[in-house]
Motif scaffolding. Structure first.
Motif, PDB file in Angstrom:
ATOM      1  N   ALA A 252       0.854  -1.210   0.000  1.00 36.18           N
ATOM      2  CA  ALA A 252       0.000   0.000   0.000  1.00 36.18           C
ATOM      3  C   ALA A 252       0.881   1.247   0.000  1.00 36.18           C
ATOM      4  O   ALA A 252       0.596   2.220  -0.722  1.00 36.18           O
ATOM      5  N   ILE A 253       1.946   1.238   0.768  1.00 33.42           N
ATOM      6  CA  ILE A 253       2.854   2.398   0.848  1.00 33.42           C
ATOM      7  C   ILE A 253       3.537   2.633  -0.501  1.00 33.42           C
ATOM      8  O   ILE A 253       3.647   3.775  -0.974  1.00 33.42           O
ATOM      9  N   LYS A 254       3.957   1.550  -1.128  1.00 38.11           N
ATOM     10  CA  LYS A 254       4.619   1.670  -2.436  1.00 38.11           C
ATOM     11  C   LYS A 254       3.689   2.308  -3.472  1.00 38.11           C
ATOM     12  O   LYS A 254       4.075   3.220  -4.212  1.00 38.11           O
ATOM     13  N   VAL A 255       2.454   1.856  -3.496  1.00 38.13           N
ATOM     14  CA  VAL A 255       1.461   2.403  -4.440  1.00 38.13           C
ATOM     15  C   VAL A 255       1.122   3.847  -4.063  1.00 38.13           C
ATOM     16  O   VAL A 255       1.033   4.728  -4.928  1.00 38.13           O
ATOM     17  N   ALA A 256       0.976   4.088  -2.774  1.00 37.88           N
ATOM     18  CA  ALA A 256       0.615   5.435  -2.298  1.00 37.88           C
ATOM     19  C   ALA A 256       1.711   6.443  -2.647  1.00 37.88           C
ATOM     20  O   ALA A 256       1.419   7.566  -3.083  1.00 37.88           O
ATOM     21  N   ASP A 257       2.956   6.043  -2.464  1.00 35.64           N
ATOM     22  CA  ASP A 257       4.066   6.971  -2.760  1.00 35.64           C
ATOM     23  C   ASP A 257       4.088   7.347  -4.240  1.00 35.64           C
ATOM     24  O   ASP A 257       4.285   8.507  -4.597  1.00 35.64           O
ATOM     25  N   ARG A 258       3.901   6.356  -5.084  1.00 33.74           N
ATOM     26  CA  ARG A 258       3.900   6.628  -6.534  1.00 33.74           C
ATOM     27  C   ARG A 258       2.722   7.531  -6.906  1.00 33.74           C
ATOM     28  O   ARG A 258       2.855   8.450  -7.710  1.00 33.74           O
ATOM     29  N   PHE A 259       1.568   7.246  -6.312  1.00 32.49           N
ATOM     30  CA  PHE A 259       0.374   8.057  -6.594  1.00 32.49           C
ATOM     31  C   PHE A 259       0.606   9.494  -6.117  1.00 32.49           C
ATOM     32  O   PHE A 259       0.349  10.460  -6.845  1.00 32.49           O
ATOM     33  N   ALA A 260       1.122   9.628  -4.893  1.00 31.29           N
ATOM     34  CA  ALA A 260       1.268  10.965  -4.286  1.00 31.29           C
ATOM     35  C   ALA A 260       2.172  11.855  -5.128  1.00 31.29           C
ATOM     36  O   ALA A 260       1.904  13.050  -5.287  1.00 31.29           O
ATOM     37  N   GLU A 261       3.234  11.258  -5.691  1.00 32.29           N
ATOM     38  CA  GLU A 261       4.151  12.113  -6.466  1.00 32.29           C
ATOM     39  C   GLU A 261       3.561  12.509  -7.824  1.00 32.29           C
ATOM     40  O   GLU A 261       4.102  13.376  -8.493  1.00 32.29           O
ATOM     41  N   ARG A 262       2.440  11.923  -8.196  1.00 32.43           N
ATOM     42  CA  ARG A 262       1.843  12.244  -9.493  1.00 32.43           C
ATOM     43  C   ARG A 262       0.559  13.067  -9.374  1.00 32.43           C
ATOM     44  O   ARG A 262      -0.124  13.315 -10.368  1.00 32.43           O
TER      45      ARG A 262
END
Ligand code: GLY
Length: 386
Positions: A252-262
């Protein structure tokens, strides 16, 4: 100055109190000319989004205790019984349909009939598990040349909580075991190295071997359909909440980090992060769902800090970052895409079902549902559905 989420919640209550009065008996998907459509007739009763208006009604009931919300939610739940008589109408979206309706009713009122419905739906969902490949089959065939027997989709992460609920309710580990097996397959085959997420993965249904992935509702193969990113973000967070398995939290953190930067500067979310600059199609459902996922993830990480140590302070920093991401998107929805007019049925106005559809940027009921859920999370009004 920060947003006044309370004021927003009150505006929603005022609006939805008028909406429910003039939409008794309907199961809406979209609105045309500010009037909800109705999917409660025989040909549409199994539509995958039919639980979301029920969920909206239960969230409003939980916040207001106004019986009209309850009565309409119960009526909608009863109408959905017709699905159980249509094998093809039942698919992996059992969670989207019976968690916000029957499970919600059961959580609030311990209704035996609601529990029975939700267990039937869970058993049907479990029956879609492919033991060869450890995945839950998504859809039934559509009567065209596509063979979907071996297809799984990331959206299913949001249906797994129905299985976690059934295991807990029955004290029977089978349902949870299927959910965990599917989540592990999704983790391995849908999440790319950079934290972006595939929509559809096809497996050989007989051997379980990975075949290929598809662009699905996004721009194309290899792209990042934003709603798919959100189903993964929120879905893995929920799998962590229900199992305590750290690997789901890390995913979840990995997906969230990628989403947040976009997240774009203006806070509005495109249909696909990899779509061309023009046309700049928006999908506000993705913003609303992602906000729910970010808030829930922030909560989990915030609670973890109680254990102390440096990992805990990382958790605290992440928690703040995710809450800020949610607040940015929700502020954008509030200011740029929300229709609070009590005479109009829809709340969010610019939602998109799929990038290559003919129509874009129109009201969709699950956009409204998740926007309300997110605001309820921020203001302590939420009935936990998932
Ligand atoms: N679960 C289908 C969609 O997100 O459109």
């Amino acid at each position: 100055m920060g947003k006044n989420w309370e004021e927003i919640a009150e505006k929603i209550i005022k609006k939805e109190t008028a909406v429910v009065e003039r939409n008794k008996g309907k199961i809406p998907y979209t609105a045309k000319n500010h009037v909800f459509d109705d999917r409660s007739d025989k040909k549409d009763i199994c539509w995958w989004t039919n639980g979301f208006y029920g969920g909206t009604l239960w969230q409003l009931y939980n916040a207001t205790k106004n019986d009209l919300f309850k009565d309409c939610a119960v009526e909608l739940e009863n109408k959905m019984d017709a699905c159980f008589m249509d094998y093809n109408g039942m698919d992996h979206d059992a969670g989207f349909r019976w968690l916000p309706t029957s499970v919600a009713n059961y959580r609030l009122f311990q209704e035996k009939e609601s529990k029975n419905r939700a267990l039937l739906a869970a058993a049907n969902l479990a029956g879609r598990f492919n033991l060869n490949g450890n995945f839950i089959r998504a859809w039934n065939d559509w009567g065209d040349d596509r063979d979907t027997t071996g297809w799984a989709i990331i959206d299913c992460m949001m249906n797994l909580p129905l299985l976690y609920w059934a295991s807990k309710e029955l004290g029977d580990p089978r349902f949870k075991a299927i959910a965990v097996a599917h989540a592990d397959t999704a983790m391995k085959n849908f999440i790319r190295e950079d934290g972006s997420v595939r929509h559809i993965v096809g497996f050989d249904p007989a051997t379980g071997e990975y075949d290929r992935d598809y662009g699905g509702q996004g721009y194309g193969e290899g792209s990042s359909w934003t709603r798919g990113q959100t189903w993964a973000l929120y879905g893995f967070t929920l799998s962590y909440i229900h199992t305590g398995e750290k690997r789901y939290l890390e995913t979840a953190i990995k997906v969230a980090d990628r989403f947040a930067e976009r997240i774009p500067e203006n806070g509005l979310i495109p249909v696909d992060f990899d779509q061309p600059a023009e046309p700049a199609y928006i999908d506000s459902t993705a913003a609303a769902i992602a906000s729910c996922g970010f808030i829930e993830l922030a909560k989990v990480l915030g609670e973890n800090k109680a254990s102390g140590g440096s990992a805990a302070s990382d958790g605290e920093a992440l928690s703040k970052k995710y809450l800020a991401a949610a607040e940015k998107m929700l502020s954008a929805l509030d200011e740029l895409d929300c229709d609070y007019n009590p005479d109009h049925d829809e709340l969010l106005t610019r939602c998109t079902a799929a990038y290559h559809d003919k129509d874009h940027e129109f009201p969709i009921i699950y956009g409204d549902y998740y926007y309300i859920e997110a605001i309820w999370k921020l203001t302590g009004r939420e009935l936990f559905i998932w």
